[in-house]
Design an enzyme around this catalytic site. Structure first.
Site, PDB file in Angstrom:
ATOM      1  N   GLU A   1     -32.068  25.555 -25.134  1.00  0.00           N
ATOM      2  CA  GLU A   1     -30.736  24.981 -25.319  1.00  0.00           C
ATOM      3  C   GLU A   1     -30.213  25.416 -26.682  1.00  0.00           C
ATOM      4  O   GLU A   1     -30.929  25.312 -27.683  1.00  0.00           O
ATOM      5  CB  GLU A   1     -30.790  23.447 -25.305  1.00  0.00           C
ATOM      6  CG  GLU A   1     -31.345  22.832 -24.052  1.00  0.00           C
ATOM      7  CD  GLU A   1     -31.527  21.326 -24.221  1.00  0.00           C
ATOM      8  OE1 GLU A   1     -31.031  20.772 -25.237  1.00  0.00           O
ATOM      9  OE2 GLU A   1     -32.158  20.707 -23.368  1.00  0.00           O
TER      10      GLU A   1
ATOM     11  N   ASP B   1     -26.638  12.217 -31.751  1.00  0.00           N
ATOM     12  CA  ASP B   1     -27.760  12.907 -32.380  1.00  0.00           C
ATOM     13  C   ASP B   1     -28.250  12.138 -33.597  1.00  0.00           C
ATOM     14  O   ASP B   1     -27.482  11.515 -34.319  1.00  0.00           O
ATOM     15  CB  ASP B   1     -27.353  14.327 -32.784  1.00  0.00           C
ATOM     16  CG  ASP B   1     -27.135  15.224 -31.591  1.00  0.00           C
ATOM     17  OD1 ASP B   1     -28.071  15.340 -30.775  1.00  0.00           O
ATOM     18  OD2 ASP B   1     -26.043  15.794 -31.448  1.00  0.00           O
TER      19      ASP B   1
END
Length: 272
Positions: free
Chosen positions: A53, A64
Site C-alpha cells: 500500500e 492515523d
C-alpha cells in the site's frame, strides 16, 4: 475482471493455495523523500511482501496514529504531490510486477478528480485504492471510475461495524475487505485485539472476498497469530517507524527489508 485487479486477486489466491496469509505492507509516498520512499517500497516487495500500500499524504490524517502522521508531515513539508504518489506506484510495480494499492482519504482524490486519478493510477499499473473514510453510500462515483479502469475498491470494516453495514460494504467492495484489528487509529501495539478473529468470521459470513487484517500488527509474532485466521496480514506503522528511527534513509531501507523478511516468514506459519 482484468488488468491489475486480476493480479491482486491472483496474488491473494496464490497465498491461500500455499496455505499462508498474504503479506501486505505500507509506506507513505514521499517519505522521507520521494526517491527514498520508492527505495523502501521496492525493498519490501523484494523481501517477501506480496502486496504494498502506498499512502497518499494528507494534512489531516485523522484515522492515523502519530507514526504515520509524522511521515505524512515530513512528506508534505518535502513538497510531495499526487504525481509523486503515482510515480511511486509506477516504479514499484514496474520493478517487481506485484500489486500496488493506494491508501488515501477521499478528499485529495475528489479534489484531484476521480476520473483523472483513476486513469493515472491504472496507467501506472496500480491495482486499486483503499479508502477508509469514504462511506459506501457516497462511493458510487469512485466505484464507477474504478470499474472502468479495472481497479479494486477496498473498504475498511471495524469491530463496531454492524452486520447490515458489513453486507453493504462487502457487496460494494472489490479486491478484499480490510478488517481493522481494533478500534482507534493506526499504530504500533503490544498485542493484537481479540476482536480481530471475531470480525473476520462475521465478514466471511457475508462475502467470499478475501479478508485482510491490519491496524496494530507490530511484529512477526503478531503477524503469525493473525495469519492463522486471516487471508492477509497488513503491517504499516511498524515499517514506517523503522524508517523514522533509522539514522539515515539507507539504514531505514535496510531495516525495512529485514523486518519484511521476518514478517513474511511469520505469515507462512499459516497451518496449525
Amino acid at each position: 475482471m482484468s488488468g491489475n485487479l486480476r493480479l491482486l486477486a491472483d496474488t491473494l489466491a496464490r497465498a491461500k493455495q500455499e496455505n499462508r496469509a498474504a503479506l501486505i505492507t505500507y509506506m507513505t509516498a514521499g517519505f522521507p523523500t520521494v526517491d527514498d520512499g520508492i527505495a523502501a517500497t521496492q525493498a519490501m516487495l523484494n523481501s517477501g511482501a506480496d502486496i504494498v500500500e502506498i499512502g497518499l499524504p494528507h494534512s489531516d490524517p485523522v484515522l492515523d496514529g502519530p507514526v504515520i502522521q509524522t511521515a505524512d508531515e515530513i512528506a508534505l513539508r518535502g513538497g510531495v504531490r499526487i504525481a509523486d504518489v503515482i510515480r511511486t506506484v509506477r516504479e514499484a510495480y514496474q520493478a517487481t510486477g506485484k500489486p500496488v494499492l493506494v491508501m488515501s482519504y477521499w478528499n485529495p482524490i475528489d479534489r484531484y478528480g476521480a476520473e483523472r486519478f483513476g486513469g493515472e493510477l491504472a496507467k501506472a499499473g496500480g491495482a486499486g485504492c483503499i479508502l477508509p473514510d469514504l462511506p459506501v453510500q457516497e462511493s458510487a462515483l469512485w466505484r464507477e471510475t474504478a470499474a472502468r479502469h479495472s481497479l479494486a475498491t477496498v473498504f475498511v470494516a471495524a469491530p463496531s461495524t454492524t452486520d447490515e453495514r458489513l453486507r453493504e460494504l462487502t457487496a460494494a467492495g472489490t479486491g478484499f475487505v480490510y478488517a481493522s484489528a481494533l478500534m482507534g487509529v493506526t499504530g504500533v501495539r503490544d498485542a493484537v485485539s481479540t476482536a480481530a478473529g471475531s470480525l473476520v468470521r462475521r465478514i466471511r459470513a457475508v462475502t467470499e472476498l478475501p479478508v485482510c487484517v491490519g491496524i496494530g500488527i507490530s511484529d512477526a509474532a503478531q503477524a503469525g497469530r493473525v495469519a492463522r485466521f486471516a487471508d492477509g496480514v497488513i503491517v504499516a506503522s511498524a515499517l514506517v517507524k523503522a524508517v523514522l528511527d533509522a539514522p539515515d534513509a539507507a539504514a531505514g531501507t535496510a531495516t525495512v527489508a529485514e523486518l519484511t523478511t521476518e514478517l513474511s516468514r511469520a505469515t507462512r506459519r499459516h497451518a496449525d
